[in-house]
Design an enzyme around this catalytic site. Structure first.
Site, PDB file in Angstrom:
ATOM      1  N   HIS A  18       0.843  -1.204   0.000  1.00 34.74           N
ATOM      2  CA  HIS A  18       0.000   0.000   0.000  1.00 34.74           C
ATOM      3  C   HIS A  18       0.880   1.257   0.000  1.00 34.74           C
ATOM      4  O   HIS A  18       0.609   2.211  -0.736  1.00 34.74           O
ATOM      5  CB  HIS A  18      -0.885   0.031   1.250  1.00 34.74           C
ATOM      6  CG  HIS A  18      -1.969  -1.002   1.281  1.00 34.74           C
ATOM      7  ND1 HIS A  18      -2.172  -1.844   2.348  1.00 34.74           N
ATOM      8  CD2 HIS A  18      -2.931  -1.332   0.365  1.00 34.74           C
ATOM      9  CE1 HIS A  18      -3.210  -2.633   2.107  1.00 34.74           C
ATOM     10  NE2 HIS A  18      -3.690  -2.348   0.907  1.00 34.74           N
ATOM     11  N   LYS A  42     -16.101  -6.774   3.477  1.00 30.88           N
ATOM     12  CA  LYS A  42     -15.183  -7.701   4.152  1.00 30.88           C
ATOM     13  C   LYS A  42     -15.236  -7.488   5.667  1.00 30.88           C
ATOM     14  O   LYS A  42     -15.290  -6.356   6.127  1.00 30.88           O
ATOM     15  CB  LYS A  42     -13.742  -7.428   3.709  1.00 30.88           C
ATOM     16  CG  LYS A  42     -13.467  -7.664   2.242  1.00 30.88           C
ATOM     17  CD  LYS A  42     -11.993  -7.367   1.964  1.00 30.88           C
ATOM     18  CE  LYS A  42     -11.657  -7.377   0.485  1.00 30.88           C
ATOM     19  NZ  LYS A  42     -10.302  -6.907   0.212  1.00 30.88           N
ATOM     20  N   ARG A  91      -2.129  -5.966  -8.739  1.00 33.85           N
ATOM     21  CA  ARG A  91      -1.042  -6.895  -8.467  1.00 33.85           C
ATOM     22  C   ARG A  91      -0.901  -7.929  -9.573  1.00 33.85           C
ATOM     23  O   ARG A  91       0.159  -8.429  -9.828  1.00 33.85           O
ATOM     24  CB  ARG A  91      -1.257  -7.597  -7.125  1.00 33.85           C
ATOM     25  CG  ARG A  91      -0.819  -6.746  -5.970  1.00 33.85           C
ATOM     26  CD  ARG A  91      -1.408  -7.211  -4.689  1.00 33.85           C
ATOM     27  NE  ARG A  91      -2.857  -7.075  -4.708  1.00 33.85           N
ATOM     28  CZ  ARG A  91      -3.632  -7.246  -3.650  1.00 33.85           C
ATOM     29  NH1 ARG A  91      -3.110  -7.593  -2.505  1.00 33.85           N
ATOM     30  NH2 ARG A  91      -4.935  -7.074  -3.740  1.00 33.85           N
ATOM     31  N   SER A 129      -3.068  -7.823   2.562  1.00 33.75           N
ATOM     32  CA  SER A 129      -3.405  -7.737   3.987  1.00 33.75           C
ATOM     33  C   SER A 129      -3.818  -9.114   4.504  1.00 33.75           C
ATOM     34  O   SER A 129      -3.521  -9.476   5.638  1.00 33.75           O
ATOM     35  CB  SER A 129      -4.539  -6.736   4.189  1.00 33.75           C
ATOM     36  OG  SER A 129      -4.139  -5.455   3.771  1.00 33.75           O
TER      37      SER A 129
HETATM   38  P1  ADP Z   1      -9.894  -3.385  -0.992  1.00 32.42           P
HETATM   39  O1  ADP Z   1     -10.644  -4.252  -0.022  1.00 32.42           O
HETATM   40  O2  ADP Z   1     -10.613  -2.137  -1.345  1.00 32.42           O
HETATM   41  O3  ADP Z   1      -9.359  -4.104  -2.181  1.00 32.42           O
HETATM   42  P2  ADP Z   1      -7.171  -3.377   0.005  1.00 32.42           P
HETATM   43  O4  ADP Z   1      -6.662  -2.749   1.279  1.00 32.42           O
HETATM   44  O5  ADP Z   1      -7.046  -4.847  -0.131  1.00 32.42           O
HETATM   45  O6  ADP Z   1      -8.648  -2.858  -0.131  1.00 32.42           O
HETATM   46  O7  ADP Z   1      -6.446  -2.708  -1.227  1.00 32.42           O
HETATM   47  C1  ADP Z   1      -6.536  -1.332  -1.455  1.00 32.42           C
HETATM   48  C2  ADP Z   1      -5.837  -0.996  -2.736  1.00 32.42           C
HETATM   49  O8  ADP Z   1      -4.434  -1.226  -2.592  1.00 32.42           O
HETATM   50  C3  ADP Z   1      -6.270  -1.838  -3.937  1.00 32.42           C
HETATM   51  O9  ADP Z   1      -6.262  -1.034  -5.088  1.00 32.42           O
HETATM   52  C4  ADP Z   1      -5.209  -2.878  -4.033  1.00 32.42           C
HETATM   53  O10 ADP Z   1      -5.043  -3.341  -5.361  1.00 32.42           O
HETATM   54  C5  ADP Z   1      -3.989  -2.100  -3.591  1.00 32.42           C
HETATM   55  N1  ADP Z   1      -2.999  -2.996  -3.048  1.00 32.42           N
HETATM   56  C6  ADP Z   1      -3.149  -3.936  -2.101  1.00 32.42           C
HETATM   57  N2  ADP Z   1      -2.006  -4.621  -1.895  1.00 32.42           N
HETATM   58  C7  ADP Z   1      -1.096  -4.093  -2.749  1.00 32.42           C
HETATM   59  C8  ADP Z   1       0.272  -4.383  -3.064  1.00 32.42           C
HETATM   60  N3  ADP Z   1       0.913  -5.374  -2.483  1.00 32.42           N
HETATM   61  N4  ADP Z   1       0.870  -3.616  -3.999  1.00 32.42           N
HETATM   62  C9  ADP Z   1       0.189  -2.627  -4.613  1.00 32.42           C
HETATM   63  N5  ADP Z   1      -1.093  -2.317  -4.405  1.00 32.42           N
HETATM   64  C10 ADP Z   1      -1.731  -3.047  -3.473  1.00 32.42           C
END
Ligand code: ADP
Length: 161
Positions: A18, A42, A91, A129
């Site tokens: 992130h 979620k 990703r 996450s």
């Molecule tokens: P959501 O439940 O909205 O997908 P996340 O916290 O899982 O929330 O992800 C938020 C954003 O961050 C999404 O656009 C996701 O693709 C991006 N993201 C999550 N993990 C990574 C990572 N390892 N590298 C780059 N972007 C990421």
């Protein structure tokens, strides 16, 4: 590109993936609002307040980044904040289908708002996450996956369980 982008997500907890995306986003936009979704479908480990606190600590040195949370429709929040774009990360192909659908719906709801997708750095390709929570729940070290504030919060959470 310039202006303000909203970077929304669950951030449960925030990871180095992130934060890497924030760095990438700052090369395109003047300002970013990292926005924790309060009404995500979620089930979350951390409350929205805890996630905001972790993000604020992790991004403390970033004067062009603000951390906030939002409820309801993302496009309404983005419009209220005066954003010109929504920033999201990709990703791999597994993210694509869902993100494509979201981008099309959001464009339908708010045609003036662009969805911008940035490819993650290869180092964070497999980092999510969900994986962090699983590893941390089993007591393994997640120090190279999350910022220190998240590592502390995870240690605390799983000590209590
Ligand atoms: P959501 O439940 O909205 O997908 P996340 O916290 O899982 O929330 O992800 C938020 C954003 O961050 C999404 O656009 C996701 O693709 C991006 N993201 C999550 N993990 C990574 C990572 N390892 N590298 C780059 N972007 C990421």
């Amino acid at each position: 590109m310039s202006g303000l982008a909203v970077y929304p997500g669950s951030f449960d907890p925030p990871t180095l993936g992130h934060l890497s995306l924030v760095d990438q986003g700052l090369t395109l936009f003047d300002r970013l609002v990292v926005a924790v979704a309060r009404n995500s479908a979620k089930a979350s480990l951390f409350t929205a307040e805890e996630r905001v606190t972790i993000l604020r600590e992790a991004l403390a040195g970033y004067d062009r980044v603000e951390v906030d949370s939002f409820e309801g429709l993302l496009v309404s929040y983005a419009r209220d904040r005066g954003a010109t774009a929504i920033l999201r990360g990709l990703r791999g192909t597994s993210d694509f289908e869902y993100e494509f659908q979201m981008a099309l719906v959001n464009r339908h709801l708010e045609p003036g708002l662009q969805s911008v997708y940035l490819m993650t750095d290869y180092r964070w390709l497999y980092l999510s996450s969900t994986i962090v929570k699983e590893v941390a729940a089993h007591g393994a070290d997640i120090g190279d996956m999350v910022p220190p504030a998240a590592a502390r919060a995870l240690a605390e959470k799983f000590r209590k369980v």
